[in-house]
Design a protein around this motif. Structure first.
Motif, PDB file in Angstrom:
ATOM      1  N   LEU A 210     -28.494-100.038 -43.991  1.00  0.00           N
ATOM      2  CA  LEU A 210     -28.671-100.646 -45.275  1.00  0.00           C
ATOM      3  C   LEU A 210     -28.508-102.019 -45.060  1.00  0.00           C
ATOM      4  CD1 LEU A 210     -26.507 -97.982 -47.417  1.00  0.00           C
ATOM      5  CD2 LEU A 210     -29.095 -97.883 -46.714  1.00  0.00           C
ATOM      6  N   TYR A 211     -29.670-102.648 -45.638  1.00  0.00           N
ATOM      7  CA  TYR A 211     -29.467-104.339 -45.562  1.00  0.00           C
ATOM      8  C   TYR A 211     -28.784-104.578 -46.992  1.00  0.00           C
ATOM      9  CZ  TYR A 211     -31.133-105.521 -41.133  1.00  0.00           C
ATOM     10  OH  TYR A 211     -31.265-105.720 -39.730  1.00  0.00           O
ATOM     11  N   LEU A 212     -27.596-105.492 -46.966  1.00  0.00           N
ATOM     12  CA  LEU A 212     -26.671-105.749 -48.096  1.00  0.00           C
ATOM     13  C   LEU A 212     -27.262-106.972 -48.759  1.00  0.00           C
ATOM     14  CD1 LEU A 212     -23.589-104.681 -46.071  1.00  0.00           C
ATOM     15  CD2 LEU A 212     -25.181-103.307 -47.465  1.00  0.00           C
ATOM     16  N   ARG A 253     -26.573 -89.362 -41.862  1.00  0.00           N
ATOM     17  CA  ARG A 253     -27.451 -88.574 -42.644  1.00  0.00           C
ATOM     18  C   ARG A 253     -26.674 -88.097 -43.984  1.00  0.00           C
ATOM     19  NH1 ARG A 253     -27.956 -83.003 -42.839  1.00  0.00           N
ATOM     20  NH2 ARG A 253     -29.911 -82.066 -43.484  1.00  0.00           N
ATOM     21  N   GLU A 254     -25.604 -87.617 -44.020  1.00  0.00           N
ATOM     22  CA  GLU A 254     -24.940 -87.016 -45.106  1.00  0.00           C
ATOM     23  C   GLU A 254     -24.564 -88.252 -46.232  1.00  0.00           C
ATOM     24  OE1 GLU A 254     -24.508 -84.748 -41.841  1.00  0.00           O
ATOM     25  OE2 GLU A 254     -23.934 -86.649 -41.896  1.00  0.00           O
ATOM     26  N   LEU A 255     -24.980 -89.289 -46.042  1.00  0.00           N
ATOM     27  CA  LEU A 255     -24.874 -90.391 -46.830  1.00  0.00           C
ATOM     28  C   LEU A 255     -26.166 -91.104 -47.092  1.00  0.00           C
ATOM     29  CD1 LEU A 255     -21.631 -92.527 -45.352  1.00  0.00           C
ATOM     30  CD2 LEU A 255     -21.810 -90.700 -47.501  1.00  0.00           C
ATOM     31  N   LEU A 256     -27.354 -90.374 -47.062  1.00  0.00           N
ATOM     32  CA  LEU A 256     -28.588 -90.791 -47.263  1.00  0.00           C
ATOM     33  C   LEU A 256     -28.785 -91.470 -49.049  1.00  0.00           C
ATOM     34  CD1 LEU A 256     -31.039 -88.590 -45.160  1.00  0.00           C
ATOM     35  CD2 LEU A 256     -30.970 -91.229 -45.347  1.00  0.00           C
ATOM     36  N   GLN A 257     -27.989 -90.463 -49.657  1.00  0.00           N
ATOM     37  CA  GLN A 257     -28.078 -91.118 -51.170  1.00  0.00           C
ATOM     38  C   GLN A 257     -27.906 -92.466 -51.408  1.00  0.00           C
ATOM     39  OE1 GLN A 257     -28.828 -88.707 -53.440  1.00  0.00           O
ATOM     40  NE2 GLN A 257     -28.939 -90.339 -55.049  1.00  0.00           N
ATOM     41  N   LYS A 282     -38.276 -91.845 -35.120  1.00  0.00           N
ATOM     42  CA  LYS A 282     -36.763 -91.523 -35.960  1.00  0.00           C
ATOM     43  C   LYS A 282     -37.175 -91.571 -37.480  1.00  0.00           C
ATOM     44  CE  LYS A 282     -32.222 -92.423 -36.689  1.00  0.00           C
ATOM     45  NZ  LYS A 282     -31.549 -91.192 -36.419  1.00  0.00           N
ATOM     46  N   LEU A 283     -38.058 -92.622 -37.974  1.00  0.00           N
ATOM     47  CA  LEU A 283     -38.705 -92.356 -39.230  1.00  0.00           C
ATOM     48  C   LEU A 283     -39.456 -91.198 -39.511  1.00  0.00           C
ATOM     49  CD1 LEU A 283     -38.856 -93.882 -41.777  1.00  0.00           C
ATOM     50  CD2 LEU A 283     -40.690 -95.004 -40.962  1.00  0.00           C
ATOM     51  N   VAL A 284     -40.344 -90.886 -38.601  1.00  0.00           N
ATOM     52  CA  VAL A 284     -40.910 -89.770 -38.859  1.00  0.00           C
ATOM     53  C   VAL A 284     -39.986 -88.463 -38.807  1.00  0.00           C
ATOM     54  CG1 VAL A 284     -42.677 -88.152 -37.975  1.00  0.00           C
ATOM     55  CG2 VAL A 284     -43.267 -90.592 -37.639  1.00  0.00           C
ATOM     56  N   GLU A 285     -38.955 -88.175 -38.305  1.00  0.00           N
ATOM     57  CA  GLU A 285     -38.099 -87.248 -38.269  1.00  0.00           C
ATOM     58  C   GLU A 285     -37.319 -87.302 -39.500  1.00  0.00           C
ATOM     59  OE1 GLU A 285     -35.887 -87.808 -34.831  1.00  0.00           O
ATOM     60  OE2 GLU A 285     -37.287 -86.972 -33.406  1.00  0.00           O
ATOM     61  N   LEU A 286     -37.032 -88.241 -40.093  1.00  0.00           N
ATOM     62  CA  LEU A 286     -36.242 -88.536 -41.256  1.00  0.00           C
ATOM     63  C   LEU A 286     -36.979 -88.139 -42.495  1.00  0.00           C
ATOM     64  CD1 LEU A 286     -33.433 -89.664 -42.047  1.00  0.00           C
ATOM     65  CD2 LEU A 286     -34.627 -91.865 -42.733  1.00  0.00           C
ATOM     66  N   LYS A 287     -38.349 -88.300 -42.332  1.00  0.00           N
ATOM     67  CA  LYS A 287     -39.269 -88.049 -43.687  1.00  0.00           C
ATOM     68  C   LYS A 287     -39.366 -86.408 -43.828  1.00  0.00           C
ATOM     69  CE  LYS A 287     -42.247 -92.078 -43.495  1.00  0.00           C
ATOM     70  NZ  LYS A 287     -43.719 -92.580 -43.525  1.00  0.00           N
ATOM     71  N   SER A 288     -38.906 -85.771 -42.702  1.00  0.00           N
ATOM     72  CA  SER A 288     -39.090 -84.371 -42.979  1.00  0.00           C
ATOM     73  C   SER A 288     -37.546 -83.628 -43.408  1.00  0.00           C
ATOM     74  CB  SER A 288     -39.378 -83.531 -41.695  1.00  0.00           C
ATOM     75  OG  SER A 288     -38.604 -83.752 -40.481  1.00  0.00           O
ATOM     76  N   ASP A 289     -36.563 -84.674 -43.237  1.00  0.00           N
ATOM     77  CA  ASP A 289     -35.188 -84.353 -43.714  1.00  0.00           C
ATOM     78  C   ASP A 289     -35.120 -83.778 -45.015  1.00  0.00           C
ATOM     79  OD1 ASP A 289     -32.253 -84.212 -44.032  1.00  0.00           O
ATOM     80  OD2 ASP A 289     -32.084 -85.122 -42.250  1.00  0.00           O
ATOM     81  N   SER A 290     -34.496 -82.742 -45.507  1.00  0.00           N
ATOM     82  CA  SER A 290     -34.407 -82.299 -46.561  1.00  0.00           C
ATOM     83  C   SER A 290     -33.649 -83.214 -47.553  1.00  0.00           C
ATOM     84  CB  SER A 290     -33.722 -80.835 -46.807  1.00  0.00           C
ATOM     85  OG  SER A 290     -32.439 -80.714 -46.165  1.00  0.00           O
ATOM     86  N   LEU A 291     -32.579 -83.756 -46.970  1.00  0.00           N
ATOM     87  CA  LEU A 291     -31.791 -84.832 -47.725  1.00  0.00           C
ATOM     88  C   LEU A 291     -32.493 -85.940 -47.853  1.00  0.00           C
ATOM     89  CD1 LEU A 291     -28.139 -84.810 -45.967  1.00  0.00           C
ATOM     90  CD2 LEU A 291     -28.935 -83.733 -48.024  1.00  0.00           C
ATOM     91  N   TRP A 292     -33.522 -86.508 -47.076  1.00  0.00           N
ATOM     92  CA  TRP A 292     -34.444 -87.442 -47.532  1.00  0.00           C
ATOM     93  C   TRP A 292     -35.316 -87.175 -48.702  1.00  0.00           C
ATOM     94  CZ3 TRP A 292     -34.924 -92.484 -45.832  1.00  0.00           C
ATOM     95  CH2 TRP A 292     -36.228 -93.053 -46.160  1.00  0.00           C
ATOM     96  N   GLN A 293     -35.828 -85.940 -48.411  1.00  0.00           N
ATOM     97  CA  GLN A 293     -36.658 -85.684 -49.634  1.00  0.00           C
ATOM     98  C   GLN A 293     -36.329 -85.187 -50.951  1.00  0.00           C
ATOM     99  OE1 GLN A 293     -38.344 -81.839 -47.815  1.00  0.00           O
ATOM    100  NE2 GLN A 293     -39.562 -82.939 -46.102  1.00  0.00           N
ATOM    101  N   ARG A 294     -34.995 -85.213 -51.003  1.00  0.00           N
ATOM    102  CA  ARG A 294     -34.128 -85.212 -52.396  1.00  0.00           C
ATOM    103  C   ARG A 294     -34.175 -86.447 -52.958  1.00  0.00           C
ATOM    104  NH1 ARG A 294     -28.994 -81.300 -50.611  1.00  0.00           N
ATOM    105  NH2 ARG A 294     -30.374 -79.652 -49.493  1.00  0.00           N
ATOM    106  N   LEU A 295     -34.069 -87.646 -52.363  1.00  0.00           N
ATOM    107  CA  LEU A 295     -34.130 -89.099 -52.850  1.00  0.00           C
ATOM    108  C   LEU A 295     -34.956 -88.924 -54.001  1.00  0.00           C
ATOM    109  CD1 LEU A 295     -33.405 -91.272 -49.730  1.00  0.00           C
ATOM    110  CD2 LEU A 295     -31.859 -90.071 -51.113  1.00  0.00           C
ATOM    111  N   ASN A 296     -34.585 -89.788 -55.153  1.00  0.00           N
ATOM    112  CA  ASN A 296     -35.478 -90.087 -56.010  1.00  0.00           C
ATOM    113  C   ASN A 296     -36.666 -90.969 -55.929  1.00  0.00           C
ATOM    114  OD1 ASN A 296     -36.122 -90.360 -59.182  1.00  0.00           O
ATOM    115  ND2 ASN A 296     -35.660 -92.482 -58.762  1.00  0.00           N
TER     116      ASN A 296
END
Length: 335
Positions: A210-212, A253-257, A282-296
């Motif tokens: 995350l960039y602050l 990954r657990e803090l993707l929120q 890695k970005l492609v893999e992330l897009k298929s992650d269920s936690l990523w897909q839950r983001l608003n």
């Protein structure tokens, strides 16, 4: 960017060979001005205090070399086209139309002093991480080094460099134009601006960051009046204490929120094709992650992939970020 430059400064035996070459070709330090009087020097140059010490800078330098991409961007923003620069990083690729005829002096963090010497510059500009080669560089031409602790200080650093180059008025014009564009952005956004929390995420080959608040892009977002998600609204001083890094922090990954927001700008830019390919994977893999897909922000389809000028360090990159704000948030071309 600065972390990569520090990490890649490796000169060793090459430095020793370079010193020998420079000594043979130009044995007298340009800063010593041997054979001239103080009166002579005052007519030809002006004394500047900088991170490397004291240097007499030519009044009208015509053959300037930039030792890194930050120096390159400063020079171009001030209307000075260098004769040589490090052109290997991804940001330099964004400036190709402005770099025709500019000689490549090596990789970021590892400029070739032999190539610099061959260009016969009358001024060399670089960050203070080049202290290890400052003495050698100064034998080639007057060299000035600027200090930049982190990218969020870009405005102060730009004005400082402009002062050293006797371009203060030009720098003020550049910054006035920057703020004028942001005023136009705020006007076009209207009330929406306070309802648009902007998340900024960088995907490394092995981490999610995350960039602050006080990162380079974070300061542009501040100047644009755009709020940030709570987890990213962390000042440089607080981030230094909590993460030992003023401008970014890694999340699991657990803090993707913590990456969620009303909109997200994300990039994967790296300095080598191999690393960039790994980050893209890695970005492609992330897009298929269920936690990523839950983001608003994912569900609202408000994620925008942008180039790595979002981690720039000077006005040109800042204006490119503003272009993206107009494009993606206003929906109109920037003025």
């Amino acid at each position: 960017m600065l972390r990569k430059i520090y990490r890649h400064i490796r000169f060793g035996l090459l430095m020793l060979l370079t010193i020998a070459l420079i000594a043979a070709c130009n044995g007298v330090s340009s800063n010593s001005n041997s054979g001239t009087t103080a009166a002579d020097r005052s007519q030809d140059c002006r004394v500047v205090q900088h991170a490397g010490g004291e240097t007499c800078v030519p009044l009208q330098p015509e053959r300037v070399v930039a030792l890194d991409s930050i120096s390159l961007e400063h020079l171009l923003a001030l209307g000075i086209k260098p004769i040589g620069a490090t052109l290997s990083d991804s940001f330099a690729a964004q400036l190709q139309q402005d770099l025709q005829g500019v000689a490549d002096i090596g990789n970021a963090g590892e400029p070739s002093l032999e190539k610099v010497l061959a260009l016969q510059p009358d001024l060399i500009l670089g960050g203070d991480y080049y202290q290890p080669i400052y003495a050698q560089s100064s034998r080639i031409a007057p060299t000035i080094l600027f200090t930049m602790e982190h990218s969020g200080q870009w405005k102060d650093v730009f004005l400082s460099v402009a002062q050293m180059l006797d371009k203060k008025e030009v720098a003020e014009q550049v910054m006035n134009a920057y703020y004028k564009r942001l005023d136009e952005f705020k006007q076009q956004m209207g009330d929406r601006i306070q309802q648009t929390k902007v998340s900024v995420v960088r995907i490394y080959p092995d981490t999610i960051n995350l960039y602050l608040k006080d990162s380079f892009c974070g300061t542009v977002l501040q100047d644009a009046g755009l709020p940030r998600p709570e987890a990213q609204n962390v000042s440089a001083s607080e981030a230094k204490k909590r993460f030992d890094n003023e401008i970014q922090t890694s999340i699991s990954r657990e803090l993707l929120q913590q990456a969620d927001g009303d909109v997200m700008f994300v990039w994967t830019g790296e300095n080598t094709p191999e690393a960039n390919q790994q980050a893209q994977k890695k970005l492609v893999e992330l897009k298929s992650d269920s936690l990523w897909q839950r983001l608003n922000v994912v569900q609202q389809d408000k994620i925008y992939q942008v180039p790595s000028y979002w981690i720039g360090s000077a006005p040109i990159a800042a204006n490119l970020v503003i272009d993206d704000l107009f494009k993606y948030l206003v929906g109109t071309p920037s003025p």
